[in-house]
Design a protein around this motif. Structure first.
Motif, PDB file in Angstrom:
ATOM      1  N   VAL A  68       0.750  -1.080  -0.013  1.00 15.26           N
ATOM      2  CA  VAL A  68       0.145   0.066   0.009  1.00 15.26           C
ATOM      3  C   VAL A  68       0.953   1.297  -0.012  1.00 15.26           C
ATOM      4  CG1 VAL A  68      -1.514   1.255   1.325  1.00 15.26           C
ATOM      5  CG2 VAL A  68      -1.908  -1.234   1.110  1.00 15.26           C
ATOM      6  N   GLU A  69       1.797   1.279   0.781  1.00 15.79           N
ATOM      7  CA  GLU A  69       2.802   2.505   0.715  1.00 15.79           C
ATOM      8  C   GLU A  69       3.434   2.581  -0.547  1.00 15.79           C
ATOM      9  OE1 GLU A  69       2.479   4.592   3.200  1.00 15.79           O
ATOM     10  OE2 GLU A  69       0.808   3.222   4.042  1.00 15.79           O
ATOM     11  N   ARG A  70       4.045   1.556  -0.970  1.00 21.20           N
ATOM     12  CA  ARG A  70       4.629   1.649  -2.016  1.00 21.20           C
ATOM     13  C   ARG A  70       3.792   2.349  -3.149  1.00 21.20           C
ATOM     14  NH1 ARG A  70       7.239  -3.579  -5.462  1.00 21.20           N
ATOM     15  NH2 ARG A  70       5.258  -3.620  -5.795  1.00 21.20           N
ATOM     16  N   THR A  71       2.507   1.769  -3.411  1.00 25.40           N
ATOM     17  CA  THR A  71       1.531   2.378  -4.223  1.00 25.40           C
ATOM     18  C   THR A  71       1.419   3.799  -4.076  1.00 25.40           C
ATOM     19  OG1 THR A  71       0.551   0.346  -4.532  1.00 25.40           O
ATOM     20  CG2 THR A  71      -0.861   2.195  -5.046  1.00 25.40           C
ATOM     21  N   PHE A  72       1.163   4.399  -2.860  1.00 24.66           N
ATOM     22  CA  PHE A  72       0.940   5.816  -2.742  1.00 24.66           C
ATOM     23  C   PHE A  72       2.227   6.585  -2.931  1.00 24.66           C
ATOM     24  CE2 PHE A  72      -2.977   4.300  -0.638  1.00 24.66           C
ATOM     25  CZ  PHE A  72      -3.970   5.075  -1.329  1.00 24.66           C
ATOM     26  N   THR A  73       3.337   5.946  -2.728  1.00 24.94           N
ATOM     27  CA  THR A  73       4.659   6.698  -3.146  1.00 24.94           C
ATOM     28  C   THR A  73       4.539   6.814  -4.645  1.00 24.94           C
ATOM     29  OG1 THR A  73       5.967   5.629  -1.330  1.00 24.94           O
ATOM     30  CG2 THR A  73       7.178   6.383  -3.158  1.00 24.94           C
ATOM     31  N   THR A  74       4.124   5.829  -5.445  1.00 27.02           N
ATOM     32  CA  THR A  74       4.099   6.379  -6.888  1.00 27.02           C
ATOM     33  C   THR A  74       3.237   7.309  -7.322  1.00 27.02           C
ATOM     34  OG1 THR A  74       4.785   3.749  -7.319  1.00 27.02           O
ATOM     35  CG2 THR A  74       3.263   4.930  -8.982  1.00 27.02           C
ATOM     36  N   LEU A  75       1.970   7.101  -6.642  1.00 30.25           N
ATOM     37  CA  LEU A  75       0.978   8.226  -6.807  1.00 30.25           C
ATOM     38  C   LEU A  75       1.279   9.322  -6.520  1.00 30.25           C
ATOM     39  CD1 LEU A  75      -2.348   6.044  -5.926  1.00 30.25           C
ATOM     40  CD2 LEU A  75      -1.440   6.332  -8.198  1.00 30.25           C
ATOM     41  N   SER A  76       2.332   9.589  -5.410  1.00 31.14           N
ATOM     42  CA  SER A  76       2.268  10.870  -4.932  1.00 31.14           C
ATOM     43  C   SER A  76       3.035  11.863  -6.040  1.00 31.14           C
ATOM     44  CB  SER A  76       3.454  10.923  -3.950  1.00 31.14           C
ATOM     45  OG  SER A  76       4.536  10.219  -4.215  1.00 31.14           O
ATOM     46  N   TYR A  77       3.799  11.119  -6.999  1.00 29.38           N
ATOM     47  CA  TYR A  77       4.489  12.075  -8.344  1.00 29.38           C
ATOM     48  C   TYR A  77       3.542  12.629  -9.204  1.00 29.38           C
ATOM     49  CZ  TYR A  77       8.954   9.492  -6.993  1.00 29.38           C
ATOM     50  OH  TYR A  77      10.299   9.390  -6.282  1.00 29.38           O
ATOM     51  N   PHE A  78       2.245  11.837  -9.238  1.00 30.54           N
ATOM     52  CA  PHE A  78       1.056  12.271 -10.161  1.00 30.54           C
ATOM     53  C   PHE A  78       0.164  13.060  -9.438  1.00 30.54           C
ATOM     54  CE2 PHE A  78       3.670   8.749 -11.300  1.00 30.54           C
ATOM     55  CZ  PHE A  78       4.302   9.066 -12.320  1.00 30.54           C
ATOM     56  N   ASP A  79       0.267  13.444  -8.300  1.00 30.20           N
ATOM     57  CA  ASP A  79      -1.008  14.084  -7.536  1.00 30.20           C
ATOM     58  C   ASP A  79      -1.316  15.508  -7.905  1.00 30.20           C
ATOM     59  OD1 ASP A  79      -2.688  14.925  -5.387  1.00 30.20           O
ATOM     60  OD2 ASP A  79      -2.202  13.283  -4.043  1.00 30.20           O
ATOM     61  N   GLY A  80      -2.454  16.018  -8.254  1.00 27.95           N
ATOM     62  CA  GLY A  80      -2.623  17.332  -8.547  1.00 27.95           C
ATOM     63  C   GLY A  80      -2.231  18.277  -7.276  1.00 27.95           C
ATOM     64  N   VAL A  81      -2.344  17.720  -6.021  1.00 27.86           N
ATOM     65  CA  VAL A  81      -1.959  18.660  -4.957  1.00 27.86           C
ATOM     66  C   VAL A  81      -0.581  19.153  -5.002  1.00 27.86           C
ATOM     67  CG1 VAL A  81      -1.806  18.625  -2.500  1.00 27.86           C
ATOM     68  CG2 VAL A  81      -3.703  17.532  -3.452  1.00 27.86           C
ATOM     69  N   HIS A  82       0.419  18.356  -5.501  1.00 24.43           N
ATOM     70  CA  HIS A  82       1.773  18.376  -5.828  1.00 24.43           C
ATOM     71  C   HIS A  82       2.015  19.296  -7.057  1.00 24.43           C
ATOM     72  CE1 HIS A  82       2.624  14.781  -3.329  1.00 24.43           C
ATOM     73  NE2 HIS A  82       2.043  15.728  -2.570  1.00 24.43           N
TER      74      HIS A  82
END
Length: 293
Positions: A208-222
């Motif tokens: 789960v944590e690895r998945t959200f690490t990947t998604l953080s690179y593509f998050d509109g918030v960032h």
């Protein structure tokens, strides 16, 4: 056929669709890895001078469709580039779709094992390069480019507004998707975020944590934290697909001082529906991005 460094303009297809006040070109530009991305370019027939340009990105699982689906902006006097979504539309294949993990149907878990493989890396690259390519077409005001879209298209517009701030005059993300993935996966009751929830339901906490690490690179918030161009967001307060808190997360982190939220109190994922373009046109005119009468 007209060619340039970044654009190929093919057959003019206006007459095929029986349009009399709009000129339509079927164009291609190089996206991810130089692969051709399809788009429609619509302009008011006979318009002169550099036109302001609206670049539209499409909602989840949708493609560019037909030119007759996209007549609003050209009717208002703008040039309008409608960008196909690789693998989702019929005219731009995702040739590397087998690279990386895909557990569920759809695109949310395609390559989610790493940022390098993730589907949205390729799609966002296509969207940024659409803005780059505008400068290669004559008659377009490449310093007056507005990026917009609804749902997935809104998230993609935010993704472009960050890295391409110097080339984008305004961004208008409507009920944007792809924002605050973790919260959205936890609370969304419908739609694509459920693909993530189903995927994560069967994996360990470490995965789960690895998945959200990947998604953080593509998050509109960032991406919002890097964007300074004027921004007009919209949110539906009864949206079950893109929960309001995820839209506000991107809005509250937006770096630009000129940011506005259009709130639709009883709206679902359709937001303001036909009322929203009225707000957009007025907002653009206030910022000097309207079309002279």
């Amino acid at each position: 056929m007209r060619t340039s460094k970044r654009f190929t303009t093919g057959q003019r297809v206006t007459d095929r669709h029986l349009l009399r006040s709009v000129e339509v070109d079927d164009v291609r530009f190089p996206g991810w890895n130089g692969e051709p991305v399809a788009a429609w370019l619509l302009r008011p027939r006979g318009a002169e001078g550099p036109l302001p340009v609206v670049v539209t990105y499409i909602g989840y699982t949708g493609g560019r469709g037909l030119p007759t689906d996209h007549l609003l902006w050209s009717a208002a006097g703008y040039a309008h580039l409608v960008v196909d979504s690789r693998g989702q539309g019929h005219d731009t294949p995702d040739t590397t779709e087998g690279n990386g993990t895909q557990w569920a149907e759809g695109f949310m878990t395609r390559g989610v094992d790493s940022p390098e493989h993730y589907y949205y890396r390729r799609l966002i690259t296509d969207c940024v390069r659409a803005v780059d390519a505008v400068a290669d077409l004559p008659g377009l005001g490449h310093r007056r480019v507005v990026v917009t879209g609804g749902s997935q298209g809104g998230g993609l517009a935010l993704a472009v507004a960050g890295p391409a701030s110097d080339d984008v005059a305004a961004v208008m993300p409507d009920v944007p998707f792809l924002c605050h993935y973790r919260r959205a996966a936890e609370i969304s009751g419908e739609g694509p975020y459920e693909e993530l929830a189903k995927y994560l339901r069967w994996h360990s906490r470490r995965h789960v944590e690895r998945t959200f690490t990947t998604l953080s690179y593509f998050d509109g918030v960032h991406f919002a934290q890097r964007a300074t161009t004027p921004a007009l967001f919209s949110v539906g307060l009864m949206d079950p697909i893109c929960p309001p808190s995820t839209v506000y997360a991107a809005f509250n982190h937006y770096a630009g001082e000129d940011r506005t939220m259009t709130v639709w109190p009883f709206a679902d994922h359709g937001g303001g529906y036909g009322s929203n373009p009225v707000e957009q046109l007025a907002w653009l005119r206030e910022r000097g991005l309207g079309v002279p009468a």
